[in-house]
Design an enzyme around this catalytic site. Structure first.
Site, PDB file in Angstrom:
ATOM      1  N   GLU A  17       0.816  -1.215   0.000  1.00 31.01           N
ATOM      2  CA  GLU A  17       0.000   0.000   0.000  1.00 31.01           C
ATOM      3  C   GLU A  17       0.853   1.270   0.000  1.00 31.01           C
ATOM      4  O   GLU A  17       0.397   2.335   0.413  1.00 31.01           O
ATOM      5  CB  GLU A  17      -0.935  -0.015   1.214  1.00 31.01           C
ATOM      6  CG  GLU A  17      -1.878  -1.210   1.225  1.00 31.01           C
ATOM      7  CD  GLU A  17      -2.656  -1.325   2.525  1.00 31.01           C
ATOM      8  OE1 GLU A  17      -3.538  -0.482   2.756  1.00 31.01           O
ATOM      9  OE2 GLU A  17      -2.377  -2.245   3.310  1.00 31.01           O
ATOM     10  N   SER A 143      -6.683  -3.086   2.904  1.00 27.98           N
ATOM     11  CA  SER A 143      -7.123  -2.523   1.624  1.00 27.98           C
ATOM     12  C   SER A 143      -7.541  -3.573   0.611  1.00 27.98           C
ATOM     13  O   SER A 143      -7.406  -3.386  -0.593  1.00 27.98           O
ATOM     14  CB  SER A 143      -6.032  -1.635   1.012  1.00 27.98           C
ATOM     15  OG  SER A 143      -5.898  -0.449   1.748  1.00 27.98           O
ATOM     16  N   TYR A 213      -9.132   2.712  -4.634  1.00 24.52           N
ATOM     17  CA  TYR A 213      -8.226   3.833  -4.829  1.00 24.52           C
ATOM     18  C   TYR A 213      -8.179   4.372  -6.255  1.00 24.52           C
ATOM     19  O   TYR A 213      -7.277   5.127  -6.598  1.00 24.52           O
ATOM     20  CB  TYR A 213      -6.813   3.441  -4.358  1.00 24.52           C
ATOM     21  CG  TYR A 213      -6.787   3.103  -2.885  1.00 24.52           C
ATOM     22  CD1 TYR A 213      -7.097   4.074  -1.937  1.00 24.52           C
ATOM     23  CD2 TYR A 213      -6.488   1.831  -2.440  1.00 24.52           C
ATOM     24  CE1 TYR A 213      -7.097   3.784  -0.594  1.00 24.52           C
ATOM     25  CE2 TYR A 213      -6.478   1.524  -1.094  1.00 24.52           C
ATOM     26  CZ  TYR A 213      -6.784   2.507  -0.173  1.00 24.52           C
ATOM     27  OH  TYR A 213      -6.788   2.210   1.163  1.00 24.52           O
ATOM     28  N   ARG A 252     -11.542   2.459  11.187  1.00 23.78           N
ATOM     29  CA  ARG A 252     -12.653   2.271  10.265  1.00 23.78           C
ATOM     30  C   ARG A 252     -13.021   0.798  10.240  1.00 23.78           C
ATOM     31  O   ARG A 252     -12.163  -0.054  10.013  1.00 23.78           O
ATOM     32  CB  ARG A 252     -12.292   2.727   8.848  1.00 23.78           C
ATOM     33  CG  ARG A 252     -13.516   2.956   7.954  1.00 23.78           C
ATOM     34  CD  ARG A 252     -13.163   3.097   6.498  1.00 23.78           C
ATOM     35  NE  ARG A 252     -12.802   1.820   5.923  1.00 23.78           N
ATOM     36  CZ  ARG A 252     -11.602   1.544   5.417  1.00 23.78           C
ATOM     37  NH1 ARG A 252     -10.649   2.441   5.417  1.00 23.78           N
ATOM     38  NH2 ARG A 252     -11.359   0.343   4.906  1.00 23.78           N
ATOM     39  N   ASP A 254     -15.247  -2.253   8.580  1.00 26.07           N
ATOM     40  CA  ASP A 254     -15.898  -2.645   7.329  1.00 26.07           C
ATOM     41  C   ASP A 254     -16.896  -3.769   7.592  1.00 26.07           C
ATOM     42  O   ASP A 254     -16.602  -4.700   8.359  1.00 26.07           O
ATOM     43  CB  ASP A 254     -14.850  -3.103   6.315  1.00 26.07           C
ATOM     44  CG  ASP A 254     -13.911  -1.979   5.912  1.00 26.07           C
ATOM     45  OD1 ASP A 254     -14.312  -0.802   6.014  1.00 26.07           O
ATOM     46  OD2 ASP A 254     -12.774  -2.272   5.494  1.00 26.07           O
ATOM     47  N   GLU A 270     -13.630  -6.488   9.366  1.00 28.24           N
ATOM     48  CA  GLU A 270     -12.316  -6.152   9.910  1.00 28.24           C
ATOM     49  C   GLU A 270     -12.322  -4.716  10.411  1.00 28.24           C
ATOM     50  O   GLU A 270     -13.197  -3.913  10.067  1.00 28.24           O
ATOM     51  CB  GLU A 270     -11.219  -6.341   8.864  1.00 28.24           C
ATOM     52  CG  GLU A 270     -11.333  -5.438   7.649  1.00 28.24           C
ATOM     53  CD  GLU A 270     -10.192  -5.672   6.662  1.00 28.24           C
ATOM     54  OE1 GLU A 270      -9.032  -5.379   7.021  1.00 28.24           O
ATOM     55  OE2 GLU A 270     -10.452  -6.148   5.551  1.00 28.24           O
ATOM     56  N   ASN A 272      -9.805  -1.405  10.612  1.00 20.75           N
ATOM     57  CA  ASN A 272      -8.593  -0.776  10.089  1.00 20.75           C
ATOM     58  C   ASN A 272      -8.117   0.283  11.070  1.00 20.75           C
ATOM     59  O   ASN A 272      -8.832   1.261  11.323  1.00 20.75           O
ATOM     60  CB  ASN A 272      -8.885  -0.120   8.733  1.00 20.75           C
ATOM     61  CG  ASN A 272      -9.430  -1.114   7.723  1.00 20.75           C
ATOM     62  OD1 ASN A 272      -8.673  -1.799   7.067  1.00 20.75           O
ATOM     63  ND2 ASN A 272     -10.752  -1.205   7.621  1.00 20.75           N
ATOM     64  N   GLY A 276      -7.129   5.201   5.444  1.00 21.28           N
ATOM     65  CA  GLY A 276      -6.538   6.124   4.482  1.00 21.28           C
ATOM     66  C   GLY A 276      -6.995   7.566   4.679  1.00 21.28           C
ATOM     67  O   GLY A 276      -8.075   7.839   5.190  1.00 21.28           O
TER      68      GLY A 276
END
Length: 306
Positions: A17, A143, A213, A252, A254, A270, A272, A276
């Protein structure tokens, strides 16, 4: 008026990443400079400890994604150096980047997550680990790097052929989970507040690294057009996960939501710990929705680190 600080922004590194991290880091650094802070930008190499020792910052903004910036390695180094830094600490980072450890930490507390089993990639060429459709993902990448959905009609073979392209060619072990049909949701948490629920609608396929992205490949619906009780449940699950894991700053979570099953179809996938901060990123988008500018978000993350 904010008190001017010297902030070192760690970015780049050598994970899968890297490019996203550079975009996040430069965005953060630009925002910090507009707020009047002195900024040292560090594209992380093996000499990172020396460069930080020379810089002597008041605080480090960790804008790294993936390993070693998100897995506890950099956090341990910063702890040893006695430097304050943004986002989660060592123990939380070690647990949260490992999807199986995350399940072990959250499921006993009532957080609904898909049951998973860790498999040797080599074994996939002999048999399916669980009934199709199922998802294969690396245990400790973010990601959606290396995620594959194995379906009855997929072209990877029955069982998966050795020459079929997929994460089994790259990773020695993988996490296999049942595929949850339905909708992709995400919730950002900042400090003690869940910000909003965003639905992610890829134009084709699923919400993989490219869709995350690349501008125009995914539609973000914020706030998600879902029933209020589902939104409340998702936000509470994200906040509970943030606290149970001991996250700091922002995280964050998900989700997948099988909308045919109501609340029972909502699964956390998951958490994070280093979400980002690019122009397409979800945390800044949700911050804007609640009336917080990008610069205000960056400042809030810095303040919690201090």
């Amino acid at each position: 008026m904010t008190t001017p600080l010297h902030v070192a922004v760690l970015m780049g590194g050598w994970s899968a990443e890297r490019e996203v991290s550079l975009t996040s880091g430069n965005g953060v650094a630009d925002a910090l400079e507009t707020l009047g802070h002195k900024v040292t930008r560090i594209d992380m190499g093996r000499d990172v400890a020396l460069r930080l020792a020379e810089a002597k910052p008041d605080v480090v903004f960790n804008a790294l994604h993936g390993t070693p910036g998100e897995d506890g390695t950099v956090q341990g180094m910063l702890d040893l150096m006695g430097l304050k830094y943004t986002h989660s600490g060592l123990t939380t980072s070690v647990i949260a980047i490992d999807k199986q450890l995350t399940k072990q930490a959250l499921v006993p507390h009532g957080i609904r997550m898909p049951l998973g089993t860790v498999v040797k990639s080599e074994s996939l060429h002999d048999r399916d680990p669980i009934p199709r459709p199922y998802v294969l993902k690396p245990i400790n990448e973010g990601s959606s790097v290396g995620v594959a959905i194995v379906t009855e009609s997929g072209n990877c073979g029955h069982p998966i052929a050795r020459d079929a392209h997929g994460p089994w060619q790259v990773f020695e072990t993988l996490l296999a989970e049942p595929f949850i049909r339905g909708r992709e949701l995400t919730v950002a948490v900042l400090g003690d507040r869940a910000l909003a629920v965003t639905e992610l609608v890829p134009n084709s396929g699923f919400y993989d690294y490219e869709a995350k992205y690349t501008d125009g490949l995914t539609t973000h619906i914020c706030p998600a057009e879902i029933p209020d009780h589902i939104a409340r449940t998702a936000m509470q699950m994200a906040l509970d996960a943030h606290h149970l894991l001991g996250c700091r700053g922002t995280s964050r979570s998900d989700f997948r939501w099988d909308d045919e099953r109501g609340e029972a179809g909502l699964y956390l996938l998951e958490v994070n710990t280093q979400p980002g901060m690019t122009p397409l990123s979800l945390v800044p988008e949700q911050a804007r929705y609640i009336g917080m500018s990008y610069a205000e978000l960056v400042q809030a993350i810095i303040e919690e680190a201090l």
